[in-house]
Scaffold this motif. Structure first.
Motif, PDB file in Angstrom:
ATOM      1  N   HIS A 173      35.713 -33.139  87.024  1.00  0.00           N
ATOM      2  CA  HIS A 173      35.800 -32.162  88.101  1.00  0.00           C
ATOM      3  C   HIS A 173      36.092 -30.799  87.478  1.00  0.00           C
ATOM      4  O   HIS A 173      37.025 -30.655  86.682  1.00  0.00           O
ATOM      5  CB  HIS A 173      36.919 -32.540  89.084  1.00  0.00           C
ATOM      6  N   LEU A 174      35.281 -29.803  87.833  1.00  0.00           N
ATOM      7  CA  LEU A 174      35.378 -28.470  87.246  1.00  0.00           C
ATOM      8  C   LEU A 174      35.668 -27.457  88.337  1.00  0.00           C
ATOM      9  O   LEU A 174      35.078 -27.498  89.414  1.00  0.00           O
ATOM     10  CB  LEU A 174      34.074 -28.104  86.532  1.00  0.00           C
ATOM     11  N   ASP A 175      36.576 -26.537  88.042  1.00  0.00           N
ATOM     12  CA  ASP A 175      36.962 -25.486  88.986  1.00  0.00           C
ATOM     13  C   ASP A 175      37.150 -24.209  88.168  1.00  0.00           C
ATOM     14  O   ASP A 175      38.233 -23.954  87.631  1.00  0.00           O
ATOM     15  CB  ASP A 175      38.253 -25.884  89.717  1.00  0.00           C
ATOM     16  N   LEU A 176      36.077 -23.417  88.064  1.00  0.00           N
ATOM     17  CA  LEU A 176      36.050 -22.276  87.146  1.00  0.00           C
ATOM     18  C   LEU A 176      36.046 -20.962  87.900  1.00  0.00           C
ATOM     19  O   LEU A 176      35.430 -20.828  88.959  1.00  0.00           O
ATOM     20  CB  LEU A 176      34.808 -22.351  86.250  1.00  0.00           C
ATOM     21  N   ALA A 177      36.720 -19.961  87.319  1.00  0.00           N
ATOM     22  CA  ALA A 177      36.710 -18.606  87.850  1.00  0.00           C
ATOM     23  C   ALA A 177      35.463 -17.873  87.366  1.00  0.00           C
ATOM     24  O   ALA A 177      34.861 -18.250  86.354  1.00  0.00           O
ATOM     25  CB  ALA A 177      37.968 -17.860  87.393  1.00  0.00           C
ATOM     26  N   PRO A 178      35.036 -16.822  88.061  1.00  0.00           N
ATOM     27  CA  PRO A 178      33.862 -16.071  87.616  1.00  0.00           C
ATOM     28  C   PRO A 178      34.009 -15.606  86.166  1.00  0.00           C
ATOM     29  O   PRO A 178      35.058 -15.073  85.776  1.00  0.00           O
ATOM     30  CB  PRO A 178      33.810 -14.885  88.581  1.00  0.00           C
ATOM     31  N   GLY A 179      32.981 -15.847  85.370  1.00  0.00           N
ATOM     32  CA  GLY A 179      33.000 -15.472  83.968  1.00  0.00           C
ATOM     33  C   GLY A 179      33.608 -16.501  83.045  1.00  0.00           C
ATOM     34  O   GLY A 179      33.454 -16.412  81.817  1.00  0.00           O
ATOM     35  N   GLU A 180      34.292 -17.506  83.596  1.00  0.00           N
ATOM     36  CA  GLU A 180      34.926 -18.526  82.763  1.00  0.00           C
ATOM     37  C   GLU A 180      33.867 -19.495  82.254  1.00  0.00           C
ATOM     38  O   GLU A 180      32.946 -19.871  82.978  1.00  0.00           O
ATOM     39  CB  GLU A 180      35.977 -19.275  83.571  1.00  0.00           C
ATOM     40  N   ALA A 181      34.005 -19.914  80.995  1.00  0.00           N
ATOM     41  CA  ALA A 181      33.062 -20.838  80.377  1.00  0.00           C
ATOM     42  C   ALA A 181      33.798 -22.076  79.898  1.00  0.00           C
ATOM     43  O   ALA A 181      34.981 -22.019  79.535  1.00  0.00           O
ATOM     44  CB  ALA A 181      32.321 -20.174  79.223  1.00  0.00           C
ATOM     45  N   LEU A 182      33.086 -23.189  79.884  1.00  0.00           N
ATOM     46  CA  LEU A 182      33.656 -24.458  79.450  1.00  0.00           C
ATOM     47  C   LEU A 182      32.565 -25.267  78.770  1.00  0.00           C
ATOM     48  O   LEU A 182      31.440 -25.356  79.276  1.00  0.00           O
ATOM     49  CB  LEU A 182      34.201 -25.226  80.660  1.00  0.00           C
ATOM     50  N   THR A 183      32.893 -25.864  77.608  1.00  0.00           N
ATOM     51  CA  THR A 183      31.968 -26.731  76.894  1.00  0.00           C
ATOM     52  C   THR A 183      32.546 -28.136  76.848  1.00  0.00           C
ATOM     53  O   THR A 183      33.701 -28.323  76.462  1.00  0.00           O
ATOM     54  CB  THR A 183      31.718 -26.229  75.461  1.00  0.00           C
ATOM     55  N   LEU A 184      31.743 -29.112  77.261  1.00  0.00           N
ATOM     56  CA  LEU A 184      32.180 -30.505  77.276  1.00  0.00           C
ATOM     57  C   LEU A 184      31.233 -31.343  76.429  1.00  0.00           C
ATOM     58  O   LEU A 184      30.010 -31.239  76.571  1.00  0.00           O
ATOM     59  CB  LEU A 184      32.196 -31.049  78.702  1.00  0.00           C
ATOM     60  N   HIS A 204      19.284 -34.333  79.752  1.00  0.00           N
ATOM     61  CA  HIS A 204      18.664 -35.339  78.894  1.00  0.00           C
ATOM     62  C   HIS A 204      18.930 -34.999  77.427  1.00  0.00           C
ATOM     63  O   HIS A 204      18.690 -33.865  76.993  1.00  0.00           O
ATOM     64  CB  HIS A 204      17.144 -35.392  79.099  1.00  0.00           C
ATOM     65  N   ASN A 205      19.400 -35.964  76.671  1.00  0.00           N
ATOM     66  CA  ASN A 205      19.459 -35.865  75.213  1.00  0.00           C
ATOM     67  C   ASN A 205      20.180 -34.609  74.721  1.00  0.00           C
ATOM     68  O   ASN A 205      19.710 -33.899  73.833  1.00  0.00           O
ATOM     69  CB  ASN A 205      18.047 -35.914  74.622  1.00  0.00           C
ATOM     70  N   GLU A 206      21.330 -34.349  75.318  1.00  0.00           N
ATOM     71  CA  GLU A 206      22.204 -33.267  74.860  1.00  0.00           C
ATOM     72  C   GLU A 206      23.524 -33.877  74.397  1.00  0.00           C
ATOM     73  O   GLU A 206      24.034 -34.811  75.018  1.00  0.00           O
ATOM     74  CB  GLU A 206      22.465 -32.255  75.976  1.00  0.00           C
ATOM     75  N   THR A 207      24.087 -33.346  73.338  1.00  0.00           N
ATOM     76  CA  THR A 207      25.375 -33.845  72.847  1.00  0.00           C
ATOM     77  C   THR A 207      26.548 -33.096  73.454  1.00  0.00           C
ATOM     78  O   THR A 207      27.687 -33.569  73.382  1.00  0.00           O
ATOM     79  CB  THR A 207      25.442 -33.764  71.319  1.00  0.00           C
ATOM     80  N   ARG A 253      28.875 -21.707  82.337  1.00  0.00           N
ATOM     81  CA  ARG A 253      29.494 -20.398  82.554  1.00  0.00           C
ATOM     82  C   ARG A 253      29.384 -20.071  84.036  1.00  0.00           C
ATOM     83  O   ARG A 253      28.286 -19.982  84.593  1.00  0.00           O
ATOM     84  CB  ARG A 253      28.831 -19.321  81.712  1.00  0.00           C
ATOM     85  N   ALA A 254      30.540 -19.883  84.679  1.00  0.00           N
ATOM     86  CA  ALA A 254      30.569 -19.602  86.110  1.00  0.00           C
ATOM     87  C   ALA A 254      30.153 -18.162  86.372  1.00  0.00           C
ATOM     88  O   ALA A 254      30.661 -17.235  85.731  1.00  0.00           O
ATOM     89  CB  ALA A 254      31.962 -19.868  86.668  1.00  0.00           C
ATOM     90  N   GLU A 255      29.246 -17.971  87.305  1.00  0.00           N
ATOM     91  CA  GLU A 255      28.825 -16.631  87.722  1.00  0.00           C
ATOM     92  C   GLU A 255      29.575 -16.185  88.971  1.00  0.00           C
ATOM     93  O   GLU A 255      29.673 -14.986  89.247  1.00  0.00           O
ATOM     94  CB  GLU A 255      27.321 -16.628  87.961  1.00  0.00           C
ATOM     95  N   THR A 256      30.062 -17.140  89.738  1.00  0.00           N
ATOM     96  CA  THR A 256      30.907 -16.923  90.914  1.00  0.00           C
ATOM     97  C   THR A 256      32.029 -17.962  90.817  1.00  0.00           C
ATOM     98  O   THR A 256      32.000 -18.813  89.928  1.00  0.00           O
ATOM     99  CB  THR A 256      30.117 -17.136  92.218  1.00  0.00           C
TER     100      THR A 256
END
Length: 233
Positions: free
Chosen positions: A163-174, A211-214, A219-222
């Motif tokens: 579950h992701l809850d990001l502010a505008p401009g915030e980025a997250l890599t999983l 598909h086939n990503e490690t 990146r949240a725009e809103t």
């Protein structure tokens, strides 16, 4: 590769007392090319009118996750057990042969809005029949996993639900466990990209097959609320 599926491309239903959007074939909506994705059988967003109820029904061998977005629901099985879940909570119901569940919107004036996932369950695995989890005010929370890690819901399948809850401009890599995942925007817009491909843009209600990503970078725009379902099997 990331392939978007817009909210407008999904199946729709409006019965007055129930409004729904179906990612995969469900009920009257049928697309032979969209019968699920790996072990993800169902991904619906449904709105039940105040006081409305879904009559008890049996399910295949799946783990059902209900993420409550608005309102409060009661779930009751044919053994007389009942449990309630409100906005900000997620509930897992482990379906078994001979067990039926009904659902009731407990409010007389507020619609019940929720996301519902069905995940195929491995017959060799066991978990608690009913589990409940409260969402935390943080950008990333593990919602469900094969071993109940970090207090998450315990699944009978090799799947991780974030579950992701990001502010505008915030980025997250999983990082991803395997070759497939599904990204669902609950509300808000974002860009999503893997290691070697251009970003894809999602708006409110859109989804994306991964598909086939490690790994996957968002990146949240809103203000963004989303689910990432990691499906290595």
């Amino acid at each position: 590769m990331i392939t978007c599926r817009t909210a407008e491309q999904c199946g729709q239903a409006d019965f007055g007392w129930l409004q729904a959007r179906y990612t995969f074939s469900f009920g009257h909506y049928f697309d032979p090319k969209l019968m699920g994705y790996a072990s993800l059988r169902v991904l619906n967003q449904e709105v039940l009118a105040p006081g409305a109820a879904l009559q008890p029904r049996t399910y295949p061998n799946v783990d059902i996750i209900n993420l409550i977005l608005q309102g409060e629901a009661e779930y009751r099985d044919n053994d007389g057990n009942s449990v309630r879940a409100a906005a900000g909570e997620a509930l897992l119901l482990a379906a078994h042969n001979g067990v039926s569940y009904g659902e009731q919107n407990l409010s007389a004036d507020t619609p019940l809005t929720r996301m519902q996932l069905w995940l195929d369950a491995c017959p060799e695995r066991a978990n608690e029949r009913i589990q409940r989890l409260t969402l935390q005010p943080q950008s990333h929370q593990l919602l469900a996993s094969p071993d109940g890690a970090l207090g998450s819901l315990h699944l009978r399948q090799q799947v991780w639900v974030h579950h992701l809850d990001l502010a505008p401009g915030e980025a997250l890599t999983l990082p991803l466990h395997g070759p497939r995942a599904y990204l669902q925007s609950i509300h808000g817009a974002c860009s999503a990209h893997g290691e070697h491909h251009a970003p894809q843009h999602l708006t409110c209600g859109d989804g994306a097959f991964v598909h086939n990503e490690t790994l996957l970078t968002l990146r949240a725009e809103t203000p963004l609320r989303a689910l990432l379902i990691d499906l290595p099997e």
